[in-house]
Design an enzyme around this catalytic site. Structure first.
Site, PDB file in Angstrom:
ATOM      1  N   HIS A  67     109.174 -84.509  64.502  1.00  0.00           N
ATOM      2  CA  HIS A  67     109.310 -85.346  65.700  1.00  0.00           C
ATOM      3  C   HIS A  67     108.247 -84.987  66.716  1.00  0.00           C
ATOM      4  O   HIS A  67     108.005 -83.810  67.001  1.00  0.00           O
ATOM      5  CB  HIS A  67     110.687 -85.167  66.333  1.00  0.00           C
ATOM      6  CG  HIS A  67     110.882 -86.026  67.559  1.00  0.00           C
ATOM      7  ND1 HIS A  67     110.964 -87.396  67.508  1.00  0.00           N
ATOM      8  CD2 HIS A  67     110.971 -85.693  68.878  1.00  0.00           C
ATOM      9  CE1 HIS A  67     111.109 -87.872  68.728  1.00  0.00           C
ATOM     10  NE2 HIS A  67     111.113 -86.866  69.574  1.00  0.00           N
ATOM     11  N   SER A  68     107.578 -86.008  67.257  1.00  0.00           N
ATOM     12  CA  SER A  68     106.562 -85.844  68.287  1.00  0.00           C
ATOM     13  C   SER A  68     105.448 -84.946  67.754  1.00  0.00           C
ATOM     14  O   SER A  68     104.846 -85.248  66.729  1.00  0.00           O
ATOM     15  CB  SER A  68     107.211 -85.299  69.558  1.00  0.00           C
ATOM     16  OG  SER A  68     106.342 -85.414  70.656  1.00  0.00           O
ATOM     17  N   MET A  69     105.161 -83.828  68.405  1.00  0.00           N
ATOM     18  CA  MET A  69     104.151 -82.921  67.873  1.00  0.00           C
ATOM     19  C   MET A  69     104.505 -82.486  66.451  1.00  0.00           C
ATOM     20  O   MET A  69     103.620 -82.305  65.600  1.00  0.00           O
ATOM     21  CB  MET A  69     104.028 -81.699  68.778  1.00  0.00           C
ATOM     22  CG  MET A  69     103.159 -80.589  68.210  1.00  0.00           C
ATOM     23  SD  MET A  69     103.122 -79.149  69.290  1.00  0.00           S
ATOM     24  CE  MET A  69     102.407 -77.942  68.197  1.00  0.00           C
TER      25      MET A  69
END
Length: 658
Positions: free
Chosen positions: A502-504
């Site tokens: 998720h995300s990074m």
């Protein structure tokens, strides 16, 4: 017979004994009229490696038939060789070649310890013969580096396992129960064999100086005998640290590896083989003796068989344990026991000072090796491939006459229908065992996130999915971070697995999948990228200035992933800000570099109200896979997976188990 060699190493030119033995075995089969093809790889993928490989072939007067599309195809000694230079997914290329070449038998070997190519061969339904050339690379027993019951079971599905020596065959039978056989699969170059052993030759030589090959004994001898000239020939196991240690000794010369071993042996006075691991047989010992060069070698593993009853087998304390890490050459790091160099020094000093003794040992060595060479033949192995003792039919395969009949019956089917029929037959036969194995889902959190982000996921996913939360270790760059994660998960890639980030964490998962591919390790079954722009949006990225603390906190507030009560509590923020800022700095400086798309399917998830990640950003992930792709958009913002957890986990379960 149509024979395909799937080799996860160099084919030609090759400097390792096992690689050269595979090539000579295939060439000997081609000389007996069989249609032979090899699929292999270069050491480092990429344009530079491709160009260098073409240069190496040209220097050997080899003209490629094809050199486009990330591969080089040429013919040598009756074998058509396909060498992969750009395509990091060697397994996919081998699978394509199996379909195109339609072999009767596939040969794989211990140059593929992760069983990437062995599994591709087994899944094809073609009879598969495994060539065991190193006990270190086997997944069982005291000599192996990484024991695993799963890979042992995979190896058990091979139609035959052939040991390069009696030692190896006995080891396999003892520690796995697999009915391995010993046949001559370490053939030699055709004669004549020049007599090269001379008391006046320059060097005491060690080929492939590295930890497992006994570089510690070699260096100690060089220190104790400064008047003696030593030579090291770095090959597949020699690290930069090994090279530096060799270079520090004024009496050690580094020689380049060569195709023709005579170029090394004609300068060698005595060959040293002080191996600390259980060598399967040691090809270089026989080649040296064949040319009258005396060899002093360790009395372990299959080396006594290679010495053919000739003197100078010396004791060592063998390696008993390996770490769960690899060095820069992808060799398991060993815990090296201390050695008594005294017997080695005594033996070497006698050979270097007693001319008559040297000449007699040279004569006896050459005589024994010439007798061995005269008796070597590919015919016993050919008999096995033709259905002789040791080759038992597997559930999904049949003896050759039946295979030919089945091939004729399927000729009218389209390639897609053939593939579907083969898959169904394998499932009926029970060969498709993967479905019964739990899928490991490695989960990579957002910047500053931890394992708690994935709590309770397992309760809502299928029982066949094992959730493995990953902590992102503190590192200074994306490359360092991904390398550290690769080392930590490598022992756990023996079961089917997928990545969620998720995300990074999505970019971390993506770069980790690419690193696994570069290292030729197993690939994830699926990559789920959540709340992240496709990485190519960072092509040519110029990192912005580091934000002030106030700007950073405002960004956190806008993304809605950190509770307001935490953001508004200065004491709590002082605890979590350092980790958040470190991770954010890694991602801020991340720059995308070009590589071919991944072969695994990709799913891109995002929130409809995410202020930074749009639908177009999610759809762009499609460019990063040659497999299937789909994007899902959920209600909510950047942390939709928290606010709409039920919907998100239901979708994730559906994608993972489809």
């Amino acid at each position: 017979m149509r024979i395909l060699l799937a080799q996860n190493a160099l084919y030609y030119p090759a400097y390792g004994g096992g690689d050269r033995s595979n090539r000579l075995l295939l060439e000997a089969l081609a000389a007996r009229g069989h249609l032979c093809r090899a699929v292999a790889r270069i050491a480092r993928f990429g344009a530079e490696g491709h160009a260098q490989y073409l240069h190496d072939l040209a220097a050997r007067a080899v003209s490629p038939l094809h050199s486009e599309g990330g591969r080089v195809v040429f013919r040598r000694a009756g074998v058509e060789a396909h060498v992969v230079t750009h395509h990091p997914n060697l397994r996919a290329y081998v699978a394509a070649q199996i379909a195109a070449f339609d072999p009767d038998v596939i040969l794989t070997s211990t140059d593929d310890p992760a069983q990437v190519l062995l599994e591709a061969a087994l899944r094809s339904g073609v009879r598969t013969v495994y060539l065991a050339r190193a006990t270190l690379a086997l997944p069982f027993g005291p000599d192996c580096a990484f024991p695993t019951a799963t890979k042992t079971e995979v190896l058990r599905r091979a139609d035959a396992v052939v040991g390069v020596s009696r030692y190896v065959a006995d080891y396999i039978r003892k520690w796995s129960g697999i009915p391995a056989v010993h046949l001559p699969i370490s053939l030699l170059d055709p004669p004549p064999y020049p007599e090269l052993g001379r008391f006046e030759n320059e060097f005491v030589t060690l080929v492939n100086p590295c930890a497992v090959k006994g570089i510690s004994i070699f260096l100690e001898l060089a220190d104790r005998l400064p008047q003696v000239r030593f030579a090291g020939v770095p090959t597949w196991g020699t690290t930069q640290a090994d090279r530096a240690a060799l270079a520090r000794r004024a009496n050690i010369t580094l020689l380049d590896p060569v195709d023709n071993v005579d170029d090394i042996l004609r300068r060698t006075r005595v060959l040293l083989v002080p191996s600390l691991w259980a060598e399967a047989r040691s090809r270089i010992v026989v080649e040296a003796m064949l040319r009258g060069v005396p060899a002093i070698a360790s009395n372990i593993g299959g080396i006594p068989e290679a010495k053919l009853g000739v003197d100078y087998l010396l004791p060592v304390r063998p390696i008993e344990k390996y770490q769960t890490r690899l060095d820069e050459q992808m060799v398991p790091l060993a815990d090296l026991p201390p050695q008594d160099v005294g017997p080695w020094q005594t033996a070497l000093e006698r050979l270097l000072s007693d001319h008559a003794h040297y000449d007699e040992l040279s004569r006896v060595s050459r005589q024994a090796a010439l007798a061995e060479a005269a008796g070597l033949s590919v015919k016993p192995f050919e008999d096995l491939l033709n259905g002789g003792a040791g080759l038992s039919p597997r559930g999904a395969s049949a003896p050759l006459p039946a295979r030919e009949a089945r091939r004729g019956q399927m000729d009218h089917l389209s390639p897609d229908r053939r593939k579907l029929l083969t898959l169904r037959l394998r499932r009926i036969s029970g060969a498709e065992y993967v479905a019964a194995v739990a899928l490991r889902l490695f989960c990579f959190p957002h910047a500053g996130g931890g394992a708690a982000a994935f709590n309770a996921w397992a309760e809502q996913l299928s029982r066949s999915v094992a959730v493995v939360p990953m902590r992102t270790p503190r590192r200074n760059s994306m490359a360092e971070l991904v390398a550290a994660l690769c080392e930590s998960i490598q022992p756990y890639l023996d079961e089917p697995f997928a990545f969620f980030g998720h995300s990074m964490g999505a970019v971390v998962a993506f770069e980790l999948a690419r690193l696994l591919r570069r290292r030729n390790l197993p690939a994830p079954r699926m990559l789920v990228a959540s709340g992240a722009r496709a990485p190519q949006f960072r092509r040519g990225h110029l990192p912005p200035p580091e934000p002030s603390e106030a700007e950073f906190v405002e960004t956190l507030r806008r993304l809605q992933g950190t509770p307001p009560e935490v953001l508004d509590n200065p004491n709590l923020m002082q605890l979590i800000l350092p980790a958040l800022r470190e991770d954010a700095a890694i991602y801020r400086h991340y720059i995308y570099t070009e590589e071919p798309p991944l072969d695994c399917p990709i799913r891109a998830y995002g929130g409809a109200e995410d202020p930074n990640v749009t639908c177009a950003h999610l759809e762009a992930w499609a460019e990063q896979t040659t497999g299937t792709f789909a994007a899902r958009v959920f209600p909510g913002g950047h942390f939709y997976l928290q606010t709409y957890r039920q919907d998100f986990l239901a979708a994730l379960a559906q994608d993972l188990t489809a």
